[in-house]
Design an enzyme around this catalytic site. Structure first.
Site, PDB file in Angstrom:
ATOM      1  CG  ASP A   3      -0.189   0.001   2.534  1.00  0.00           C
ATOM      2  OD1 ASP A   3       1.064  -0.053   2.511  1.00  0.00           O
ATOM      3  OD2 ASP A   3      -0.850   0.058   3.594  1.00  0.00           O
ATOM      4  N   GLY A  38      15.180  27.576 -13.477  1.00  0.00           N
ATOM      5  CA  GLY A  38      14.712  28.915 -13.858  1.00  0.00           C
ATOM      6  C   GLY A  38      15.623  30.026 -13.355  1.00  0.00           C
ATOM      7  CE  LYS A  44      15.346  33.810  -7.067  1.00  0.00           C
ATOM      8  NZ  LYS A  44      15.812  32.433  -6.912  1.00  0.00           N
ATOM      9  CG  HIS A  90      17.084  27.972   1.133  1.00  0.00           C
ATOM     10  ND1 HIS A  90      17.561  28.313  -0.108  1.00  0.00           N
ATOM     11  CD2 HIS A  90      16.143  28.902   1.442  1.00  0.00           C
ATOM     12  CE1 HIS A  90      16.932  29.379  -0.549  1.00  0.00           C
ATOM     13  NE2 HIS A  90      16.069  29.765   0.377  1.00  0.00           N
TER      14      HIS A  90
END
Ligand code: R5P
Length: 310
Positions: A37, A225, A192, A130
Site C-alpha cells: 500500500d 529557472g 531576483k 538554504h
C-alpha cells in the site's frame, strides 16, 4: 567503544557507500522498502544497541517518501536502543519553507525539524542549508558543512582568470563572497523576485560584467529557472558567453535540462548530495562530498569540533 553504524535509505545509497569507505568502514545492513500500500517498511539487520548510528539520507525528490524513510529509520533505531542517532541529511528538503511568505502558510522546515526530533534524531549533519536560521528550528545540535571548498577546487582549473562570481539573488550573497574569496575574484549581485514556484525575474544587477567571464553560484538548481534567468541577464549586460555554474544541490528536475542546455553555459558543477540519473548530460559535473561527510563523522565519533558556523 563500539564501531559506529552507518546506514542509508533509498535517497543516497551511492553517497552513503562512499562515506562508509571514507571512514574506513562499511554500510550497516538494513532493508528499506515499501509495503504493497506504499507504507515504508524498515528492517534493521544488525544490532544498534549502545552504538553511534548515522543515517545518510538526502530528503531529495520524492521528498516526502525519503523524509518518511528517514523518520521511520530513526524510530527503529531509537526503539532498538541506539546510543545516539545522527541524521546525515546532505540535502535538507523543505529548506526553502523557512518562513511564512503569506497568510495561512506552513513553515515546512520547522515541521521537519520537529518530526526528526520526535523520531529520536539527536544530532543533524547537513550541507549548505538554504538558510542558516533553520538551525534554530532544532533543539539538538546541527552541524552545517559547506561545499564551497570542494566545488571551488573542482571548478578553479577551468575558469578563465578574469571570472567574476555572480550571486543570483540577495540570499546567496554570503555564499558568493565565500566563492570569490577562495577563487580570488570579485562579486556581482543580481536581484531576483519570485512570482511563483516556477517563475522568477531578475530586476537589478549590481556590478559590471561587460566582457567578463562569469561563474553563477547557488545553493540548489531545482527547475533551472533561476540560473537560466541569471545567464540571460548577464548576456544582456555584455558578459562573455561560456558561463560556468556551481550549485551544491543539483535537483535538476524535469525541464531543467531544456532550460540550461544553452551554448552560453560552459559547464555546471554540482555535488552528489542528489544522486544524478545515469543519463546525465555532459555539461554536468558531480563533485563528491563523501570525504567531507566522512571527516565530519570521524570528528563526531571522536568528540572533535565539526565545521564552522552555518
Ligand atoms: C532560491 O532562493 C534558491 O536559492 C534557488 O535559487 C532556487 O530554489 C532555485 O530554484 P529553480 O532552479 O527552480 O529556480
Amino acid at each position: 567503544m563500539q564501531e559506529p553504524a552507518i546506514f542509508c535509505g533509498n535517497a543516497s545509497p551511492k553517497l552513503a557507500a562512499a562515506v562508509a569507505r571514507a571512514v574506513g568502514g562499511r554500510l550497516a545492513a538494513a532493508t528499506v522498502e515499501r509495503f504493497p500500500d506504499g507504507e515504508v517498511r524498515i528492517e534493521i539487520a544488525e544490532t544498534v544497541r549502545d552504538r553511534d548510528v548515522f543515517i545518510v539520507q538526502s530528503t531529495a525528490p520524492p521528498v516526502n517518501d525519503h523524509l518518511m524513510e528517514l523518520l521511520a529509520f530513526a524510530d527503529g533505531c531509537r526503539r532498538a536502543s541506539a546510543a545516539r542517532i545522527t541524521a546525515v541529511i546532505p540535502y535538507f528538503g523543505y529548506g526553502r519553507s523557512d518562513k511564512r511568505h503569506g497568510r495561512r502558510e506552513p513553515i515546512g522546515a520547522r515541521l521537519v525539524a520537529d518530526l526528526l526530533q520526535t523520531a529520536g534524531v539527536g544530532h543533524v549533519i547537513t550541507i549548505d542549508l538554504h538558510s542558516s536560521q533553520i538551525e534554530g528550528f532544532f533543539r539538538i545540535p546541527v552541524d552545517g558543512l559547506r561545499a564551497v571548498c570542494a566545488l571551488s577546487d573542482a571548478i578553479r582549473p577551468v575558469l578563465p582568470p578574469d571570472t567574476v562570481v555572480v550571486s543570483p539573488d540577495v540570499g546567496r550573497l554570503k555564499m558568493a563572497t565565500e566563492y570569490a574569496e577562495r577563487l580570488e575574484s570579485s562579486v556581482v549581485l543580481l536581484h531576483k523576485t519570485r512570482e511563483s514556484g516556477t517563475k522568477s525575474r531578475v530586476t537589478h544587477l549590481v556590478g559590471d560584467v561587460r566582457d567578463r567571464a562569469c561563474l553563477v553560484i547557488d545553493d540548489m538548481i531545482s527547475t533551472g529557472g533561476t540560473i537560466a534567468d541569471a545567464v540571460q541577464r548577464l548576456l544582456e549586460e555584455g558578459a562573455r558567453p561560456g558561463i560556468f555554474v556551481a550549485a551544491t544541490h543539483g535537483l535538476l528536475l524535469a525541464g531543467a535540462r531544456a532550460k540550461l542546455s544553452s551554448a552560453s553555459i560552459a559547464g555546471i558543477f554540482v555535488t552528489d548530495t542528489i544522486e544524478q540519473p545515469v543519463e546525465r548530460w555532459p555539461a554536468v559535473h558531480a563533485v563528491s562530498v563523501a570525504p567531507l561527510i566522512g571527516e565530519a563523522i570521524q570528528r563526531v565519533t571522536s568528540g572533535q569540533l565539526v565545521g564552522g558556523p552555518l
